[in-house]
Design a protein around this motif. Structure first.
Motif, short mmCIF file in Angstrom:
data_model
loop_
_atom_site.label_atom_id
_atom_site.label_comp_id
_atom_site.label_asym_id
_atom_site.label_seq_id
_atom_site.Cartn_x
_atom_site.Cartn_y
_atom_site.Cartn_z
N GLY A 1 -0.63 6.99 3.15
CA GLY A 1 -1.90 7.69 3.01
C GLY A 1 -3.07 6.74 2.77
O GLY A 1 -4.21 7.18 2.67
N SER A 2 -2.78 5.45 2.69
CA SER A 2 -3.86 4.49 2.46
C SER A 2 -4.60 4.17 3.76
O SER A 2 -4.04 4.25 4.85
CB SER A 2 -3.31 3.17 1.90
N HIS A 3 -5.85 3.77 3.59
CA HIS A 3 -6.70 3.39 4.71
C HIS A 3 -7.08 1.92 4.56
O HIS A 3 -7.38 1.47 3.45
CB HIS A 3 -7.95 4.28 4.72
N LEU B 1 0.83 -1.22 0.00
CA LEU B 1 0.00 0.00 0.00
C LEU B 1 0.86 1.26 0.00
O LEU B 1 1.95 1.28 0.57
CB LEU B 1 -0.92 0.01 1.22
N GLN B 2 0.35 2.30 -0.61
CA GLN B 2 1.02 3.61 -0.62
C GLN B 2 0.77 4.31 0.72
O GLN B 2 -0.28 4.11 1.33
CB GLN B 2 0.45 4.49 -1.74
N ILE C 1 -0.15 4.28 7.01
CA ILE C 1 -1.38 3.51 6.80
C ILE C 1 -2.24 3.59 8.06
O ILE C 1 -1.76 3.33 9.16
CB ILE C 1 -1.06 2.04 6.47
N GLU C 2 -3.50 3.93 7.87
CA GLU C 2 -4.43 4.05 8.99
C GLU C 2 -5.46 2.92 8.89
O GLU C 2 -5.86 2.56 7.79
CB GLU C 2 -5.13 5.41 8.88
N ARG D 1 -13.66 4.88 3.07
CA ARG D 1 -13.29 6.27 2.79
C ARG D 1 -12.75 6.36 1.37
O ARG D 1 -12.50 5.35 0.73
CB ARG D 1 -12.17 6.73 3.74
N GLU D 2 -12.48 7.59 0.97
CA GLU D 2 -11.94 7.80 -0.37
C GLU D 2 -10.58 7.12 -0.54
O GLU D 2 -10.25 6.64 -1.62
CB GLU D 2 -11.81 9.31 -0.61
N ASN D 3 -9.81 7.09 0.56
CA ASN D 3 -8.45 6.51 0.46
C ASN D 3 -8.39 5.05 0.94
O ASN D 3 -7.31 4.51 1.12
CB ASN D 3 -7.45 7.37 1.24
N THR D 4 -9.55 4.43 1.16
CA THR D 4 -9.54 3.02 1.57
C THR D 4 -9.07 2.16 0.40
O THR D 4 -9.49 2.36 -0.74
CB THR D 4 -10.95 2.55 2.01
N ARG D 5 -8.17 1.23 0.69
CA ARG D 5 -7.61 0.38 -0.37
C ARG D 5 -7.87 -1.10 -0.13
O ARG D 5 -7.92 -1.87 -1.07
CB ARG D 5 -6.09 0.60 -0.47
#
Ligand SMILES: *Cc1c(COP(=O)(O)O)cnc(C)c1O
Length: 418
Positions: free
Chosen positions: A122-124, A119-120, A148-149, A166-170
């Motif tokens: 800033g990923s969730h 994961l990059q 990563i959160e 969320r928008e940044n969920t991966r």
């Protein structure tokens, strides 16, 4: 007969000492593509006789480096990047999980870390709330420094997933059944919701092994295991494995496997592959024994409650029947009494050894609240139902009658002193 006649040689007549067996036994080879059953694949995938010597069991290859025929012309280069024993094991894992790509790591925890490194910053990540303690610890205390959160959520109701995307969920990380309360997550339902939102789904399949559950067939993108448990099955190797059909994800994981370097030794790969050859036999017996133990416990006057997906009393028994091909070897129960009663029980069994871990041929028992799950806050344990009298059994493949007699004796002796 001159052995030289039977030994594969290179263009200069130099014997090739490495086993190219991966090329005839990998997932693209005939063994896995012919629709063979689980037991056949467990024994033959990644396990072709060594063409160099005819050895039926591919040899243990300890060399860290490999001779190149010309610069860049090699089968194996350097043992961290790839080696014959690991390649064979990875082919077996891929076959058993119905995957194109298999990977082995130095532990289940190293597998988790490597996967999360794809994961990059800033990923969730969304994780099921009663995830394995080490995975919770990595997500909570380590992944933050990778940027990563994680949000932990109860996925007994899969619609809870929609609320936390969320928008940044991966990525969505699930485990089913969970440890030690054996809750199930509907893999297909989670995958459908996750894929609508463009997320990857990872399933930790440690508790069932590929014999009882293939998450990729149910919609997951990646399956991981602590091979320390059922896959090796003999409590003598620490290892992790992963498998996927997603080529892009596979190339990221392959890159990180080499770049991070949390790889297993050839010896451990050799051992784990030997374990895999009896996975189907062991899992069948684990499940038969666990069902008998669970039914015995449910009838016992010394027991408050029993958790086993194979019992009709399990709240998700219907999902278990739909999603799993068997109910596994793990049984949890609440003994009548308190932590001292539980402690007495755990000291008085003779066949069940008081120890952490699971999935070996020998039966083990432990007290999650003070052992595997001691790291959780008391409120978290309460929320998950990990009470002070909850005992977790890893039911082995001994004779079921002996296991039940062992439990019966320890239960009566422990509870009668309450
Ligand atoms: C043991 C375990 C792990 C961690 O694996 P290690 O091989 O001990 O690092 C991960 N997930 C589950 C479900 C486990 O039981």
């Amino acid at each position: 007969m001159s052995p030289a006649n039977n030994i594969a040689t290179d263009a200069n007549g130099v014997p090739i000492a490495i086993s190219p067996s991966r090329f005839v036994s990998s997932h693209t080879g005939p063994i896995t593509d012919a629709g063979y059953g689980f037991g056949t694949l467990a024994i033959h995938a990644g396990a072709s006789p060594d063409p160099a010597t005819g050895a039926v069991i591919p040899p243990l290859s300890l060399s860290t480096t490999f001779k190149q025929r010309a610069v860049g012309d090699f089968v194996y280069e350097y043992s961290r990047s790839d080696n014959p024993n690991r390649a064979n094991l990875e082919a077996a894992i891929a076959a058993l999980e119905h995957a194109k790509h298999g990977f082995a790591f130095s532990s289940g925890s190293a597998t988790t870390a490597t996967v999360l490194n794809t994961l990059q910053p800033g990923s969730h990540v969304i994780s099921v709330n009663d995830v394995y303690g080490g995975t919770h610890r990595y997500l909570n205390k380590v992944a933050g420094s990778l940027g990563i959160e994680t949000t932990f959520v109860d996925l007994a109701n899969v619609n809870n997933l929609r609320d936390v995307v969320r928008e940044n969920t991966r990525l969505v990380w699930i485990e089913t059944p969970t440890n030690p309360t054996l809750r199930l997550v509907d893999i297909t339902a989670v995958s459908d919701i996750a894929h609508e939102a463009g997320l990857f789904v990872v399933v930790d399949n440690t508790f069932l092994s590929p014999y009882f559950q293939n998450p990729l067939d149910l919609g997951a993108d990646l399956v991981v295991h602590s091979a320390t448990k059922y896959i090796n099955g003999h409590s003598d190797v620490v290892m992790g494995v992963a498998a996927t059909n997603n080529d892009a994800l596979a190339s990221k994981i392959r890159f990180l496997q080499n770049a991070i370097g949390a790889v297993p030794s050839p010896f451990d790969c050799y051992q784990a592959q030997r374990g895999i050859k009896t996975l189907h036999l062991r899992m069948r017996q684990h499940a038969i024994n666990a069902q008998r133990v669970a039914e015995f416990l449910e009838r016992s006057e010394y027991v408050d409650s029993v958790v086993y997906p194979g019992l009709e009393s399990h709240p998700q028994h219907e999902l278990a029947k739909r999603q799993m091909r068997g109910f596994g070897g793990m049984v949890s129960f609440r003994i009548k009494g308190n932590t001292h009663t539980a402690d007495r029980f755990l000291q008085r069994t003779r066949l069940f050894t008081l120890a952490e871990s699971l999935g070996g041929v020998e039966s083990l028992a432990e007290l999650p609240a003070r052992m595997t799950h001691a790291g959780l806050a008391p409120e978290e344990r309460n929320e998950l139902g990990i009470t002070e009298n909850l005992i977790r059994l890893s039911v082995g493949v001994e004779d079921a009658d002996d296991l039940i007699a062992d439990i019966a004796h320890a239960l009566e002796s422990a509870v009668s002193e309450n």
